[in-house]
Design a protein around this motif. Structure first.
Motif, PDB file in Angstrom:
ATOM      1  N   ILE A   1      81.806  92.458  51.224  1.00  0.00           N
ATOM      2  CA  ILE A   1      80.858  91.461  51.563  1.00  0.00           C
ATOM      3  C   ILE A   1      79.554  91.804  50.731  1.00  0.00           C
ATOM      4  O   ILE A   1      79.340  92.682  51.627  1.00  0.00           O
ATOM      5  CB  ILE A   1      81.059  91.157  53.193  1.00  0.00           C
ATOM      6  CG1 ILE A   1      82.628  90.088  53.042  1.00  0.00           C
ATOM      7  CG2 ILE A   1      80.322  89.310  52.495  1.00  0.00           C
ATOM      8  CD1 ILE A   1      82.599  91.050  54.981  1.00  0.00           C
ATOM      9  N   THR A   2      79.356  91.043  49.699  1.00  0.00           N
ATOM     10  CA  THR A   2      78.020  91.158  49.422  1.00  0.00           C
ATOM     11  C   THR A   2      76.750  90.270  49.381  1.00  0.00           C
ATOM     12  O   THR A   2      76.835  89.493  49.736  1.00  0.00           O
ATOM     13  CB  THR A   2      77.920  91.426  47.549  1.00  0.00           C
ATOM     14  OG1 THR A   2      78.176  90.156  47.214  1.00  0.00           O
ATOM     15  CG2 THR A   2      78.773  92.057  47.754  1.00  0.00           C
ATOM     16  N   ASN A   3      75.737  90.527  49.490  1.00  0.00           N
ATOM     17  CA  ASN A   3      75.031  89.684  49.760  1.00  0.00           C
ATOM     18  C   ASN A   3      74.742  88.217  51.207  1.00  0.00           C
ATOM     19  O   ASN A   3      74.795  88.013  51.319  1.00  0.00           O
ATOM     20  CB  ASN A   3      74.421  88.815  49.146  1.00  0.00           C
ATOM     21  CG  ASN A   3      73.232  87.785  49.231  1.00  0.00           C
ATOM     22  OD1 ASN A   3      72.068  88.131  49.022  1.00  0.00           O
ATOM     23  ND2 ASN A   3      73.067  86.948  48.143  1.00  0.00           N
TER      24      ASN A   3
ATOM     25  N   ARG B   1      81.183  86.616  46.961  1.00  0.00           N
ATOM     26  CA  ARG B   1      80.347  87.374  46.939  1.00  0.00           C
ATOM     27  C   ARG B   1      81.544  88.986  47.945  1.00  0.00           C
ATOM     28  O   ARG B   1      81.345  89.551  48.684  1.00  0.00           O
ATOM     29  CB  ARG B   1      79.878  87.266  49.223  1.00  0.00           C
ATOM     30  CG  ARG B   1      78.624  85.669  48.492  1.00  0.00           C
ATOM     31  CD  ARG B   1      78.359  85.737  49.982  1.00  0.00           C
ATOM     32  NE  ARG B   1      77.082  83.888  49.669  1.00  0.00           N
ATOM     33  CZ  ARG B   1      76.091  84.001  49.838  1.00  0.00           C
ATOM     34  NH1 ARG B   1      76.024  85.497  49.716  1.00  0.00           N
ATOM     35  NH2 ARG B   1      75.361  83.211  49.519  1.00  0.00           N
TER      36      ARG B   1
ATOM     37  N   SER C   1      74.961  94.835  51.111  1.00  0.00           N
ATOM     38  CA  SER C   1      76.392  94.172  51.294  1.00  0.00           C
ATOM     39  C   SER C   1      76.787  95.686  53.010  1.00  0.00           C
ATOM     40  O   SER C   1      76.204  96.324  52.451  1.00  0.00           O
ATOM     41  CB  SER C   1      77.033  95.046  50.157  1.00  0.00           C
ATOM     42  OG  SER C   1      76.030  94.245  48.453  1.00  0.00           O
TER      43      SER C   1
ATOM     44  N   HIS D   1      78.194  84.804  57.733  1.00  0.00           N
ATOM     45  CA  HIS D   1      79.227  85.523  57.540  1.00  0.00           C
ATOM     46  C   HIS D   1      79.770  86.934  58.500  1.00  0.00           C
ATOM     47  O   HIS D   1      80.843  87.601  58.180  1.00  0.00           O
ATOM     48  CB  HIS D   1      79.293  86.706  56.424  1.00  0.00           C
ATOM     49  CG  HIS D   1      78.800  85.880  54.655  1.00  0.00           C
ATOM     50  ND1 HIS D   1      77.911  85.350  54.882  1.00  0.00           N
ATOM     51  CD2 HIS D   1      79.613  85.135  54.277  1.00  0.00           C
ATOM     52  CE1 HIS D   1      78.131  84.962  53.578  1.00  0.00           C
ATOM     53  NE2 HIS D   1      79.114  83.785  53.288  1.00  0.00           N
TER      54      HIS D   1
END
Ligand SMILES: *[C@@H]1O[C@H](CO)[C@@H](O)[C@H](O)[C@H]1NC(C)=O
Ligand SMILES: *[C@@H]1O[C@H](CO)[C@@H](O)[C@H](O)[C@H]1NC(C)=O
Ligand SMILES: *[C@@H]1O[C@H](CO)[C@@H](O)[C@H](O)[C@H]1NC(C)=O
Ligand SMILES: *[C@@H]1O[C@H](CO)[C@@H](O)[C@H](O)[C@H]1NC(C)=O
Ligand SMILES: *[C@@H]1O[C@H](CO)[C@@H](O)[C@H](O)[C@H]1NC(C)=O
Length: 208
Positions: A68-70, A56, A5, A75
């Motif tokens: 921003i996760t995972n 996300r 993250s 990305h």
């Protein structure tokens, strides 16, 4: 690293004021991915035109920071946050995402000439990794670098040879690394360098 993250926090100002609008944008196309407008009670995150941000994004409605996760390599890139209140300010962020590295695999190369019966004292080895990008693969003898190979492309396979003598007592290791992490495989000469069993199978003869 993939799966992590990443929080993007303002560097310049902290708390957001009620009269400010906050817009988070991604990429050179400046796709809108999050918006806060406190006065209008707007508080949104967007998935992006191709859905790459779905589930996300986490927006903090107090600080305006975006998490921003995972994260994945999709990305990576440029992020911009614009704050418009009494004056317009913007900040830029750049995210690089590195893959989690596999542990390299060491095999004996039985088709190499130095493994053949004409050369009794050497064992030919190959260290390899598959589907990697932006990495360096290296052989070390103790702490000293013997050889290395680098790749900047995405998703290719790499292999690096090493010849050792059967009775060599030094410790060898094969290391893969990118700018943020590494993985090591240690060589066990006695386990890998016995007979090349593959050649016996090739002499098999069919008879009917
Ligand atoms: C921020 O979000 C929390 C939890 O979702 C909510 O309780 C709170 O009212 C929100 N505050 C503002 C100013 O929107
Ligand atoms: C993280 O993203 C990957 C790739 O999109 C997905 O396969 C995985 O299930 C996600 N993990 C979690 C914990 O959401
Ligand atoms: C094994 O050795 C042969 C002969 O030196 C070479 O052509 C081949 O590329 C090697 N195999 C690998 C996987 O490196
Ligand atoms: C055997 O390996 C050593 C290095 O480990 C190398 O210097 C030598 O040339 C090799 N001999 C043959 C016949 O390949
Ligand atoms: C691998 O990573 C560790 C810790 O991150 C570091 O101490 C070590 O020097 C690295 N090794 C190599 C060969 O890059």
């Amino acid at each position: 690293m993939e799966g992590d993250s990443v929080a993007l926090n303002f560097l310049l100002l902290t708390a957001i004021r009620d009269d400010e609008d906050i817009l988070w944008k991604f990429g050179t196309e400046k796709t809108l991915i999050a918006k806060i407008s406190r006065e209008a009670k707007i508080f949104f995150t967007y998935d992006g035109p191709d859905g790459r941000f779905r589930d996300r994004l986490k927006l903090d409605n107090q600080t305006g920071s975006l998490t921003i996760t995972n994260i994945t390599t999709q990305h990576a890139g440029r992020y911009e946050v614009q704050r418009s209140g009494s004056k317009l300010t913007s900040e830029l962020f750049s995210i690089s995402v590195y893959a989690r590295l596999p542990v390299p695999v060491i095999r004996r190369n039985c088709s190499s000439s130095s493994s053949s019966s004409s050369s009794q004292q050497n064992c030919s080895l190959v260290c390899s990794v598959v589907n990697v990008g932006h990495v360096t693969l290296s052989w070390y003898k103790g702490n000293s670098l013997l050889s290395s190979i680098s790749v900047s492309d995405l998703s290719i396979s790499l292999s690096l040879p090493l010849d050792v003598e059967y009775q060599d007592k030094n410790s060898y290791s094969c290391v893969i690394n990118n700018p943020i992490s590494n993985q090591t495989q240690h060589l066990d000469i006695t386990q890998l360098c016995h007979t090349c069993s593959g050649t016996a199978a090739l002499t098999y003869v069919f008879s009917y």
